[in-house]
Write a protein that holds these residues in place. Structure first.
Motif, short mmCIF file in Angstrom:
data_model
loop_
_atom_site.label_atom_id
_atom_site.label_comp_id
_atom_site.label_asym_id
_atom_site.label_seq_id
_atom_site.Cartn_x
_atom_site.Cartn_y
_atom_site.Cartn_z
N ALA A 86 -3.81 7.98 -1.09
CA ALA A 86 -4.21 7.74 0.34
C ALA A 86 -5.13 9.13 0.82
O ALA A 86 -6.01 8.67 1.34
CB ALA A 86 -3.00 7.83 1.17
N GLY A 87 -4.71 10.24 0.07
CA GLY A 87 -5.08 11.42 0.58
C GLY A 87 -6.61 11.46 -0.10
O GLY A 87 -7.47 12.00 0.61
N ALA A 88 -6.41 11.22 -1.33
CA ALA A 88 -7.82 11.27 -2.13
C ALA A 88 -8.95 10.25 -1.55
O ALA A 88 -10.02 10.64 -1.48
CB ALA A 88 -7.47 10.79 -3.50
N LEU A 89 -8.43 9.11 -1.13
CA LEU A 89 -9.23 8.14 -0.57
C LEU A 89 -9.75 8.81 0.86
O LEU A 89 -11.17 8.38 1.25
CB LEU A 89 -8.70 6.72 -0.36
CG LEU A 89 -8.41 6.07 -1.60
CD1 LEU A 89 -7.60 4.95 -1.23
CD2 LEU A 89 -9.57 5.51 -2.00
N LEU A 90 -9.06 9.46 1.70
CA LEU A 90 -9.35 9.87 2.99
C LEU A 90 -10.44 10.82 2.56
O LEU A 90 -11.60 10.83 3.43
CB LEU A 90 -8.37 10.48 3.72
CG LEU A 90 -7.35 9.44 4.27
CD1 LEU A 90 -6.08 10.02 4.98
CD2 LEU A 90 -8.34 8.48 5.64
N CYS A 115 -8.04 5.11 -7.84
CA CYS A 115 -7.13 5.23 -6.58
C CYS A 115 -6.42 3.81 -6.58
O CYS A 115 -5.32 3.70 -6.39
CB CYS A 115 -7.71 5.83 -5.57
SG CYS A 115 -7.82 7.68 -5.44
N TYR A 116 -7.43 3.04 -6.62
CA TYR A 116 -6.61 1.35 -6.02
C TYR A 116 -6.26 1.03 -7.61
O TYR A 116 -5.16 0.36 -7.31
CB TYR A 116 -7.88 0.63 -5.69
CG TYR A 116 -8.43 0.82 -4.39
CD1 TYR A 116 -7.42 0.90 -3.12
CD2 TYR A 116 -9.81 1.31 -3.90
CE1 TYR A 116 -7.88 1.29 -1.87
CE2 TYR A 116 -10.25 1.52 -2.60
CZ TYR A 116 -9.30 1.51 -1.83
OH TYR A 116 -9.60 1.82 -0.34
N SER A 121 -0.44 -3.98 -9.03
CA SER A 121 1.14 -4.41 -9.68
C SER A 121 0.88 -5.33 -10.73
O SER A 121 0.05 -5.89 -10.94
CB SER A 121 1.90 -4.77 -8.60
OG SER A 121 1.44 -5.69 -7.54
N ASP A 122 1.98 -6.06 -10.89
CA ASP A 122 2.00 -7.20 -11.95
C ASP A 122 1.56 -8.40 -11.14
O ASP A 122 1.45 -8.44 -9.98
CB ASP A 122 3.41 -7.51 -12.54
CG ASP A 122 4.69 -7.82 -11.76
OD1 ASP A 122 4.20 -8.92 -11.02
OD2 ASP A 122 5.45 -6.96 -11.36
N VAL A 123 1.30 -9.37 -12.02
CA VAL A 123 0.55 -10.56 -11.59
C VAL A 123 1.32 -11.38 -10.56
O VAL A 123 0.74 -12.29 -9.85
CB VAL A 123 0.17 -11.58 -12.88
CG1 VAL A 123 -0.90 -10.82 -13.53
CG2 VAL A 123 1.24 -11.88 -13.52
N ARG A 124 2.59 -11.13 -10.47
CA ARG A 124 3.58 -12.05 -9.66
C ARG A 124 3.43 -11.28 -8.09
O ARG A 124 3.87 -11.99 -7.13
CB ARG A 124 5.03 -11.89 -10.13
CG ARG A 124 5.24 -12.66 -11.24
CD ARG A 124 6.57 -12.35 -11.88
NE ARG A 124 6.57 -11.03 -12.22
CZ ARG A 124 7.67 -10.50 -12.76
NH1 ARG A 124 8.81 -11.06 -13.21
NH2 ARG A 124 7.62 -9.17 -13.39
N ALA A 131 -8.28 -6.20 -5.70
CA ALA A 131 -9.70 -6.67 -5.29
C ALA A 131 -10.52 -5.41 -4.82
O ALA A 131 -11.82 -5.20 -4.87
CB ALA A 131 -9.51 -7.58 -4.05
N TYR A 132 -9.73 -4.25 -4.22
CA TYR A 132 -10.41 -2.97 -3.84
C TYR A 132 -10.95 -2.22 -4.90
O TYR A 132 -11.98 -1.72 -4.98
CB TYR A 132 -9.28 -2.05 -3.01
CG TYR A 132 -9.08 -2.90 -1.62
CD1 TYR A 132 -9.83 -3.29 -0.69
CD2 TYR A 132 -7.62 -2.91 -1.12
CE1 TYR A 132 -9.44 -3.74 0.61
CE2 TYR A 132 -7.35 -3.38 0.03
CZ TYR A 132 -8.22 -3.75 0.85
OH TYR A 132 -7.96 -4.56 2.09
#
Length: 255
Positions: A86-90, A115-116, A121-124, A131-132
């Motif tokens: 989150a910090g890296a994205l900001l 970062c995204y 996570s896993d496919v479930r 997407a990001y």
């Protein structure tokens, strides 16, 4: 009159001196070189959060410096190394806003994608982060196709598209198990139309033949069966289809 002003100035100076003595935490202005040296020392010692804070000081205290953009790049990377996505994205947002034409824009797009990507996570689970990540990597490839990061981004795009298709396939299979045919068909058609280059497409075509057979529409089932045979003649799902082709074409659902 002048005497009164003199004593007033003298009193004010004494008060300011006393205040300065009382507050020993006031930081004396540091040179850009000193801040940068401290930041890199913290980074090399793997104190990434402190390094990020130091790099940000360099940028905020010397915003007109030629090093300001570089400081933001290093601050974002430091946060990334610390796992603070989150910090890296900001910080990367700030970089993009103030330095849109900088030579490191391609790298920052790659860092944003990573970062995204590292939060997928896993496919479930809900694939929002994928997407990001896909959006950032695709933007990198489209805008900077010759960048040193483009090839790696392309590989990540392939992985992410397979992941997203895998998520849709997982949901489609769940729908089929519940005999929720409309939802399953919608998801499977989405895989076929938006993720044609993924490893999930042959299975999606096979599952569509099953769905349409189950709801008594043999012509549609046969159409998807032919699509599977023509486009993936040697695939495992095509071979599996061959064993059941007579049932698909006659509209029977063999279980």
């Amino acid at each position: 009159m002048h005497t009164k002003k003199f004593f007033l100035l003298l009193a004010l100076t004494s008060v300011l001196a006393a205040c300065a003595g009382a507050d020993k935490d006031i930081e004396i202005d540091r040179s850009l070189t000193d801040i940068y040296k401290s930041a890199y020392e913290e980074f090399n010692d793997e104190h990434y959060e402190t390094a990020a804070e130091e790099f940000l000081k360099a940028e905020t205290q010397y915003p007109s410096s030629p090093w300001a953009a570089d400081a933001l790049v290093m601050a974002a990377y430091s946060y990334y190394m610390d796992g603070d996505f989150a910090g890296a994205l900001l910080v990367s947002d700030r970089f993009m806003r103030f330095h849109p034409g900088h030579k490191d824009v391609a790298y920052m797009l790659y860092l944003r994608g990573m970062c995204y990507y590292r939060q997928v996570s896993d496919v479930r689970r809900e694939p929002g982060m994928s997407a990001y990540a896909l959006q950032q990597f695709q933007q990198l490839v489209d805008r900077f196709p010759k960048s040193e990061y483009a090839e790696n981004a392309k590989n990540k795009i392939t992985i992410l598209k397979n992941y997203i298709a895998g998520k849709m396939m997982y949901s489609a299979r769940s729908d089929m198990a519940k005999e929720n045919w409309p939802s399953a068909i919608s998801r499977l058609q989405s895989v076929v139309s938006t993720a044609q280059e993924t490893a999930m497409t042959p299975e999606a075509l096979y599952r569509l033949t099953e769905c349409y057979t189950a709801i008594g529409l043999p012509e549609q089932a046969y159409g998807y069966a032919e699509m599977l045979r023509l486009n993936f003649p040697d695939d495992t799902w095509t071979k599996k289809l061959t064993k059941k082709s007579s049932d698909f074409e006659s509209g029977k659902d063999e279980k």
